[in-house]
Design an enzyme around this catalytic site. Sequence first.
Site, PDB file in Angstrom:
ATOM      1  N   HIS A  91      46.500  84.433  63.467  1.00  0.00           N
ATOM      2  CA  HIS A  91      46.143  85.693  64.119  1.00  0.00           C
ATOM      3  C   HIS A  91      45.804  86.764  63.082  1.00  0.00           C
ATOM      4  O   HIS A  91      44.780  87.447  63.189  1.00  0.00           O
ATOM      5  CB  HIS A  91      47.302  86.168  64.999  1.00  0.00           C
ATOM      6  CG  HIS A  91      47.525  85.313  66.201  1.00  0.00           C
ATOM      7  ND1 HIS A  91      47.279  85.736  67.482  1.00  0.00           N
ATOM      8  CD2 HIS A  91      47.979  84.044  66.323  1.00  0.00           C
ATOM      9  CE1 HIS A  91      47.567  84.778  68.348  1.00  0.00           C
ATOM     10  NE2 HIS A  91      48.002  83.728  67.656  1.00  0.00           N
TER      11      HIS A  91
ATOM     12  N   ASP B 245      46.024  92.425  69.538  1.00  0.00           N
ATOM     13  CA  ASP B 245      46.055  90.970  69.678  1.00  0.00           C
ATOM     14  C   ASP B 245      46.292  90.627  71.144  1.00  0.00           C
ATOM     15  O   ASP B 245      46.962  91.369  71.877  1.00  0.00           O
ATOM     16  CB  ASP B 245      47.179  90.396  68.816  1.00  0.00           C
ATOM     17  CG  ASP B 245      47.131  88.884  68.728  1.00  0.00           C
ATOM     18  OD1 ASP B 245      46.397  88.367  67.870  1.00  0.00           O
ATOM     19  OD2 ASP B 245      47.823  88.219  69.517  1.00  0.00           O
TER      20      ASP B 245
ATOM     21  N   VAL C  27      45.640  77.316  49.091  1.00  0.00           N
ATOM     22  CA  VAL C  27      44.239  77.225  48.697  1.00  0.00           C
ATOM     23  C   VAL C  27      43.425  78.093  49.643  1.00  0.00           C
ATOM     24  O   VAL C  27      43.816  78.313  50.791  1.00  0.00           O
ATOM     25  CB  VAL C  27      43.695  75.771  48.737  1.00  0.00           C
ATOM     26  CG1 VAL C  27      44.446  74.873  47.781  1.00  0.00           C
ATOM     27  CG2 VAL C  27      43.704  75.211  50.148  1.00  0.00           C
TER      28      VAL C  27
ATOM     29  N   HIS D 148      43.730  69.894  62.337  1.00  0.00           N
ATOM     30  CA  HIS D 148      44.423  70.043  63.611  1.00  0.00           C
ATOM     31  C   HIS D 148      43.556  70.703  64.674  1.00  0.00           C
ATOM     32  O   HIS D 148      43.959  70.811  65.818  1.00  0.00           O
ATOM     33  CB  HIS D 148      45.698  70.858  63.406  1.00  0.00           C
ATOM     34  CG  HIS D 148      45.434  72.279  62.998  1.00  0.00           C
ATOM     35  ND1 HIS D 148      44.587  72.629  61.968  1.00  0.00           N
ATOM     36  CD2 HIS D 148      45.928  73.449  63.477  1.00  0.00           C
ATOM     37  CE1 HIS D 148      44.570  73.945  61.833  1.00  0.00           C
ATOM     38  NE2 HIS D 148      45.362  74.463  62.732  1.00  0.00           N
TER      39      HIS D 148
ATOM     40  N   TRP E  30      41.544  77.145  65.701  1.00  0.00           N
ATOM     41  CA  TRP E  30      40.225  77.782  65.802  1.00  0.00           C
ATOM     42  C   TRP E  30      39.725  78.302  64.459  1.00  0.00           C
ATOM     43  O   TRP E  30      38.519  78.241  64.175  1.00  0.00           O
ATOM     44  CB  TRP E  30      40.227  78.890  66.840  1.00  0.00           C
ATOM     45  CG  TRP E  30      38.847  79.414  67.088  1.00  0.00           C
ATOM     46  CD1 TRP E  30      38.359  80.647  66.798  1.00  0.00           C
ATOM     47  CD2 TRP E  30      37.746  78.674  67.651  1.00  0.00           C
ATOM     48  NE1 TRP E  30      37.032  80.739  67.155  1.00  0.00           N
ATOM     49  CE2 TRP E  30      36.635  79.540  67.677  1.00  0.00           C
ATOM     50  CE3 TRP E  30      37.598  77.372  68.135  1.00  0.00           C
ATOM     51  CZ2 TRP E  30      35.394  79.147  68.177  1.00  0.00           C
ATOM     52  CZ3 TRP E  30      36.370  76.973  68.633  1.00  0.00           C
ATOM     53  CH2 TRP E  30      35.282  77.852  68.639  1.00  0.00           C
ATOM     54  N   ASN E  31      40.598  78.852  63.625  1.00  0.00           N
ATOM     55  CA  ASN E  31      40.143  79.310  62.313  1.00  0.00           C
ATOM     56  C   ASN E  31      39.528  78.163  61.523  1.00  0.00           C
ATOM     57  O   ASN E  31      38.502  78.327  60.852  1.00  0.00           O
ATOM     58  CB  ASN E  31      41.306  79.913  61.520  1.00  0.00           C
ATOM     59  CG  ASN E  31      41.718  81.271  62.041  1.00  0.00           C
ATOM     60  OD1 ASN E  31      40.975  81.922  62.769  1.00  0.00           O
ATOM     61  ND2 ASN E  31      42.908  81.707  61.673  1.00  0.00           N
ATOM     62  N   SER E  32      40.152  76.999  61.598  1.00  0.00           N
ATOM     63  CA  SER E  32      39.618  75.834  60.878  1.00  0.00           C
ATOM     64  C   SER E  32      38.280  75.393  61.466  1.00  0.00           C
ATOM     65  O   SER E  32      37.356  75.024  60.728  1.00  0.00           O
ATOM     66  CB  SER E  32      40.622  74.679  60.935  1.00  0.00           C
ATOM     67  OG  SER E  32      41.777  74.991  60.196  1.00  0.00           O
TER      68      SER E  32
ATOM     69  N   GLU F  11      35.613  77.911  60.350  1.00  0.00           N
ATOM     70  CA  GLU F  11      35.314  77.810  58.919  1.00  0.00           C
ATOM     71  C   GLU F  11      34.540  76.532  58.610  1.00  0.00           C
ATOM     72  O   GLU F  11      33.644  76.537  57.748  1.00  0.00           O
ATOM     73  CB  GLU F  11      36.603  77.885  58.106  1.00  0.00           C
ATOM     74  CG  GLU F  11      37.200  79.288  58.089  1.00  0.00           C
ATOM     75  CD  GLU F  11      38.547  79.393  57.413  1.00  0.00           C
ATOM     76  OE1 GLU F  11      39.034  80.530  57.261  1.00  0.00           O
ATOM     77  OE2 GLU F  11      39.122  78.342  57.032  1.00  0.00           O
TER      78      GLU F  11
ATOM     79  N   GLY G  10      49.234  73.686  71.192  1.00  0.00           N
ATOM     80  CA  GLY G  10      48.656  74.989  71.499  1.00  0.00           C
ATOM     81  C   GLY G  10      47.252  74.889  72.066  1.00  0.00           C
ATOM     82  O   GLY G  10      46.973  74.087  72.968  1.00  0.00           O
ATOM     83  N   ASP G  11      46.336  75.697  71.519  1.00  0.00           N
ATOM     84  CA  ASP G  11      44.955  75.725  72.011  1.00  0.00           C
ATOM     85  C   ASP G  11      44.067  74.687  71.336  1.00  0.00           C
ATOM     86  O   ASP G  11      42.853  74.700  71.516  1.00  0.00           O
ATOM     87  CB  ASP G  11      44.360  77.123  71.800  1.00  0.00           C
ATOM     88  CG  ASP G  11      44.235  77.490  70.322  1.00  0.00           C
ATOM     89  OD1 ASP G  11      44.845  76.812  69.472  1.00  0.00           O
ATOM     90  OD2 ASP G  11      43.520  78.471  70.017  1.00  0.00           O
TER      91      ASP G  11
END
Length: 481
Positions: free
Chosen positions: A33, A130, A357, A374, A377-379, A382, A397-398
């Site tokens: 988040h 948020d 990293v 996994h 969403w950030n992954s 990116e 989770g999502d």
Amino acid sequence: MAPPPAVLSSGELGARGHTRPHVVFVPSAGMGHLLQFFRFIGALSAHDVDISVVTVFPTVSAAEADHFAALFRDYPSVRRLDFDLLPFDASEFPGGDPFLLRWEALRRSLHLLGPVIAGVTPRVTATVTDVTLVSHVNPIAKDLGIQCHVLYVSSAAMMSLVSYFPIYLDNKDAGADVGDVDIPGVRRLKRSWLPQPLLDLNKLFTKQFIENGREMVKTDGVLINTFDALEPVALAALRDGKVVRGFPPVFAVGPHSSLASEATKSAAAEAEGSPMAWLRQQPARSVVYVAFGSRCAVSHEQIREIAAGLEASGSRFLWILKTTVVDRDDDAGIRDVLGDGFLERVRGRGVVTKAWVDQDAVLRDPAVGLFLSHSGWNSVIEAATAGVPLLAWPRGGDHRVAATVVASSGVGVWMEQWSWDGEEWLVSGEEIGGKVKEMMADAGVREKAAKVGEEVAKAVAVGGTSHTGILDFVAKLKATT
């Protein structure tokens, strides 16, 4: 940490002679988040807007504290609004996720936020909160006569679920279990794809989820870390009021660029002998990058199967290993987790580390040919930005909702039959190794991912959909100043 910068006098004029909007950001907890909040703040700071950030210390994790410090160091004009939480008895929720407990502690203290915002100068134009806190922040904003927007750090598909789920519950038989959720204009989400807590309406997460979902339609806008070419169907359904009638304006503003401090830290991490230095020496598209996010802790048994799979695949790999939910608690030795002899057998072609990293920098390195993730969403976003194929293995989770976007957009491949948290069976090393080897050799998968990367570049360029989304949001702020 240094004290907050001195506040400007009320009514200070911007570069064009008008009163600048003043936005107060109200983040929650968890790197997934916070990172997107900080990156969006960095982007917004270039648009003649005053910014303050509600800050709660101590943070749950060390990584959060580091990133807060970096934000205020990189952007000295951003104000820090310290906010003290009321005492919170976590024993009320035995075994609760520490980040979820922080969300609840925040929610129980937010009635004290109104006077803090009201006392800030220049006068506040809007809050950006948020999603985990919106049911408490939006009423405060309305009482103060200011805008309230949600910065949503997951997908548009997941936002459609957040917004529609309360309606789904209202319409289903009271005694029936939660089943598949058919979101108007978007798609049917299978019961097995939903965040696991939603199957139990008595869970703390579920109660928060429902309250926040009901409040969403009452806000002034929703900023989503996505872009139109990635999720055209879900974005259109939200904007057209198909998901929820009267839904507020939706601004697709992703992906967000890394902060300057992230690049600096990444450069420092490239010292001789570091994982990044090793990566720089590998051939193009030869390395599998393995990481399961900042909050996912995979069991030791499954970790050993992943190790066996990577060894059997024959591929080079860089593996960011995590064994606990909170980084401060992670004291297990790598050799103890992976077993005797593994590191020796893969020496030269595999690196395993618990060190931080810069994932964005890793994925942009030409040596990376596949991302085993996994599907947080950030992954996903990116990987899309870098044009690197993603092998999605949702953990909870999502993640399965995000994986539907991975599969439909061309970002990568979703292993829908692989287990996730709470399912008591292991995915074998043989199966993992076989799939990794297959995807590393699949030119079609690489081509699709590369095309998504091209769409990202178009979206964030001047005149692109995400660039325009930020400008539209700023225009809405300035229309009320």
